[in-house]
Design a protein around this motif. Sequence first.
Motif, mmCIF file in Angstrom:
data_model
loop_
_atom_site.group_PDB
_atom_site.id
_atom_site.type_symbol
_atom_site.label_atom_id
_atom_site.label_comp_id
_atom_site.label_asym_id
_atom_site.label_seq_id
_atom_site.Cartn_x
_atom_site.Cartn_y
_atom_site.Cartn_z
ATOM 1 N N TYR A 59 38.179 33.387 32.578
ATOM 2 C CA TYR A 59 38.918 32.971 31.385
ATOM 3 C C TYR A 59 38.079 33.341 30.176
ATOM 4 O O TYR A 59 36.858 33.157 30.189
ATOM 5 C CB TYR A 59 39.143 31.457 31.451
ATOM 6 C CG TYR A 59 39.849 30.837 30.274
ATOM 7 C CD1 TYR A 59 39.378 29.647 29.719
ATOM 8 C CD2 TYR A 59 40.982 31.409 29.730
ATOM 9 C CE1 TYR A 59 40.014 29.042 28.648
ATOM 10 C CE2 TYR A 59 41.628 30.822 28.656
ATOM 11 C CZ TYR A 59 41.145 29.631 28.127
ATOM 12 O OH TYR A 59 41.783 29.047 27.068
ATOM 13 N N TYR A 60 38.721 33.914 29.150
ATOM 14 C CA TYR A 60 37.993 34.405 27.969
ATOM 15 C C TYR A 60 38.630 33.893 26.682
ATOM 16 O O TYR A 60 39.853 33.703 26.602
ATOM 17 C CB TYR A 60 38.022 35.929 27.932
ATOM 18 C CG TYR A 60 37.393 36.601 29.129
ATOM 19 C CD1 TYR A 60 38.165 36.921 30.251
ATOM 20 C CD2 TYR A 60 36.032 36.916 29.144
ATOM 21 C CE1 TYR A 60 37.591 37.526 31.354
ATOM 22 C CE2 TYR A 60 35.461 37.531 30.238
ATOM 23 C CZ TYR A 60 36.245 37.839 31.330
ATOM 24 O OH TYR A 60 35.677 38.444 32.427
ATOM 25 N N VAL A 61 37.794 33.754 25.676
ATOM 26 C CA VAL A 61 38.320 33.527 24.337
ATOM 27 C C VAL A 61 38.933 34.837 23.855
ATOM 28 O O VAL A 61 38.475 35.928 24.226
ATOM 29 C CB VAL A 61 37.201 33.040 23.381
ATOM 30 C CG1 VAL A 61 36.169 34.137 23.126
ATOM 31 C CG2 VAL A 61 37.793 32.524 22.088
ATOM 32 N N ASP A 62 39.964 34.745 23.061
ATOM 33 C CA ASP A 62 40.698 35.945 22.654
ATOM 34 C C ASP A 62 39.803 36.964 21.948
ATOM 35 O O ASP A 62 39.994 38.178 22.087
ATOM 36 C CB ASP A 62 41.863 35.555 21.742
ATOM 37 C CG ASP A 62 43.018 34.931 22.496
ATOM 38 O OD1 ASP A 62 43.906 34.345 21.840
ATOM 39 O OD2 ASP A 62 43.040 35.027 23.737
ATOM 40 N N SER A 63 38.810 36.496 21.214
ATOM 41 C CA SER A 63 37.997 37.404 20.410
ATOM 42 C C SER A 63 37.118 38.327 21.239
ATOM 43 O O SER A 63 36.638 39.338 20.728
ATOM 44 C CB SER A 63 37.138 36.610 19.428
ATOM 45 O OG SER A 63 36.284 35.723 20.109
ATOM 46 N N VAL A 64 36.877 38.020 22.495
ATOM 47 C CA VAL A 64 36.064 38.877 23.349
ATOM 48 C C VAL A 64 36.857 39.490 24.488
ATOM 49 O O VAL A 64 36.343 40.351 25.209
ATOM 50 C CB VAL A 64 34.843 38.128 23.933
ATOM 51 C CG1 VAL A 64 34.035 37.468 22.831
ATOM 52 C CG2 VAL A 64 35.241 37.140 25.000
ATOM 53 N N LYS A 65 38.100 39.071 24.649
ATOM 54 C CA LYS A 65 38.932 39.564 25.747
ATOM 55 C C LYS A 65 39.074 41.079 25.633
ATOM 56 O O LYS A 65 39.355 41.625 24.563
ATOM 57 C CB LYS A 65 40.298 38.885 25.697
ATOM 58 C CG LYS A 65 41.089 38.934 26.975
ATOM 59 C CD LYS A 65 42.353 38.107 26.845
ATOM 60 C CE LYS A 65 42.050 36.636 26.683
ATOM 61 N NZ LYS A 65 43.287 35.809 26.623
ATOM 62 N N GLY A 66 38.856 41.761 26.763
ATOM 63 C CA GLY A 66 38.931 43.211 26.768
ATOM 64 C C GLY A 66 37.610 43.888 26.445
ATOM 65 O O GLY A 66 37.443 45.091 26.673
ATOM 66 N N ARG A 67 36.672 43.137 25.883
ATOM 67 C CA ARG A 67 35.347 43.694 25.555
ATOM 68 C C ARG A 67 34.246 43.089 26.427
ATOM 69 O O ARG A 67 33.135 43.626 26.477
ATOM 70 C CB ARG A 67 34.999 43.407 24.091
ATOM 71 C CG ARG A 67 35.951 43.972 23.080
ATOM 72 C CD ARG A 67 35.386 43.842 21.665
ATOM 73 N NE ARG A 67 35.266 42.463 21.217
ATOM 74 C CZ ARG A 67 34.113 41.900 20.845
ATOM 75 N NH1 ARG A 67 32.983 42.579 20.866
ATOM 76 N NH2 ARG A 67 34.096 40.633 20.418
ATOM 77 N N SER A 68 34.531 42.002 27.072
ATOM 78 C CA SER A 68 33.492 41.303 27.831
ATOM 79 C C SER A 68 33.974 40.985 29.235
ATOM 80 O O SER A 68 35.176 40.806 29.459
ATOM 81 C CB SER A 68 33.118 39.994 27.117
ATOM 82 O OG SER A 68 32.571 40.244 25.845
ATOM 83 N N THR A 69 33.018 40.902 30.148
ATOM 84 C CA THR A 69 33.319 40.563 31.535
ATOM 85 C C THR A 69 32.301 39.554 32.036
ATOM 86 O O THR A 69 31.092 39.798 31.976
ATOM 87 C CB THR A 69 33.278 41.794 32.436
ATOM 88 O OG1 THR A 69 34.195 42.777 31.952
ATOM 89 C CG2 THR A 69 33.646 41.423 33.866
ATOM 90 N N ILE A 70 32.805 38.424 32.528
ATOM 91 C CA ILE A 70 31.941 37.437 33.159
ATOM 92 C C ILE A 70 32.023 37.643 34.668
ATOM 93 O O ILE A 70 33.099 37.902 35.214
ATOM 94 C CB ILE A 70 32.335 35.997 32.765
ATOM 95 C CG1 ILE A 70 31.328 34.983 33.314
ATOM 96 C CG2 ILE A 70 33.755 35.668 33.192
ATOM 97 C CD1 ILE A 70 31.541 33.560 32.794
ATOM 98 N N SER A 71 30.884 37.555 35.328
ATOM 99 C CA SER A 71 30.840 37.698 36.772
ATOM 100 C C SER A 71 29.712 36.833 37.311
ATOM 101 O O SER A 71 28.886 36.335 36.546
ATOM 102 C CB SER A 71 30.634 39.166 37.171
ATOM 103 O OG SER A 71 29.408 39.650 36.652
ATOM 104 N N ARG A 72 29.688 36.678 38.614
ATOM 105 C CA ARG A 72 28.630 35.888 39.215
ATOM 106 C C ARG A 72 28.268 36.452 40.568
ATOM 107 O O ARG A 72 29.082 37.070 41.252
ATOM 108 C CB ARG A 72 29.050 34.412 39.343
ATOM 109 C CG ARG A 72 30.189 34.140 40.308
ATOM 110 C CD ARG A 72 30.673 32.704 40.179
ATOM 111 N NE ARG A 72 29.643 31.746 40.556
ATOM 112 C CZ ARG A 72 29.683 30.448 40.240
ATOM 113 N NH1 ARG A 72 30.690 29.971 39.518
ATOM 114 N NH2 ARG A 72 28.713 29.639 40.645
ATOM 115 N N ASP A 73 27.028 36.220 40.948
ATOM 116 C CA ASP A 73 26.522 36.589 42.259
ATOM 117 C C ASP A 73 25.938 35.317 42.866
ATOM 118 O O ASP A 73 24.825 34.910 42.519
ATOM 119 C CB ASP A 73 25.457 37.680 42.124
ATOM 120 C CG ASP A 73 24.991 38.198 43.474
ATOM 121 O OD1 ASP A 73 25.111 37.465 44.476
ATOM 122 O OD2 ASP A 73 24.489 39.331 43.523
ATOM 123 N N ASN A 74 26.709 34.691 43.724
ATOM 124 C CA ASN A 74 26.265 33.404 44.279
ATOM 125 C C ASN A 74 25.051 33.556 45.193
ATOM 126 O O ASN A 74 24.268 32.617 45.351
ATOM 127 C CB ASN A 74 27.411 32.724 45.014
ATOM 128 C CG ASN A 74 28.445 32.147 44.055
ATOM 129 O OD1 ASN A 74 28.175 31.951 42.866
ATOM 130 N ND2 ASN A 74 29.639 31.889 44.566
#
Length: 123
Positions: A59-74
């Motif tokens: 889930y992203y704030v609109d101002s970064v959507k399309g420019r940012s990617t959150i991911s995780r490596d458990n």
Amino acid sequence: QVQLVESGGGLVQAGGSLRLSCAASGRTFSSYAMGWFRQAPGKEREFVAAINRSGGSTYYVDSVKGRSTISRDNAKNTVYLQMNSLKPEDTAVYYCAASRHYYSDKSAEYDYWGQGTQVTVSS
């Protein structure tokens, strides 16, 4: 108890990219939803992105959507925030946070916070 340590911030020109990392202590990282927030000088802390426990939902704030990617490596107890096409208005201290509940855009839902990493974008 979870301890979070951010890294990867720095000074970058507008249009550039940065990858922020947040390393978590403990063996229960996968039981926490994770979020990134930021706080610019003179402004309130704001939500940037969040990811659920498995990494399957984001889930992203609109101002970064399309420019940012959150991911995780458990397996590595680490959450990332890849930021591209950076703008001067992205300048802020970036914080990662861990929630024992659902991933959320509300800071009050998060139980643990890192110390932050500075991101500065020059024009």
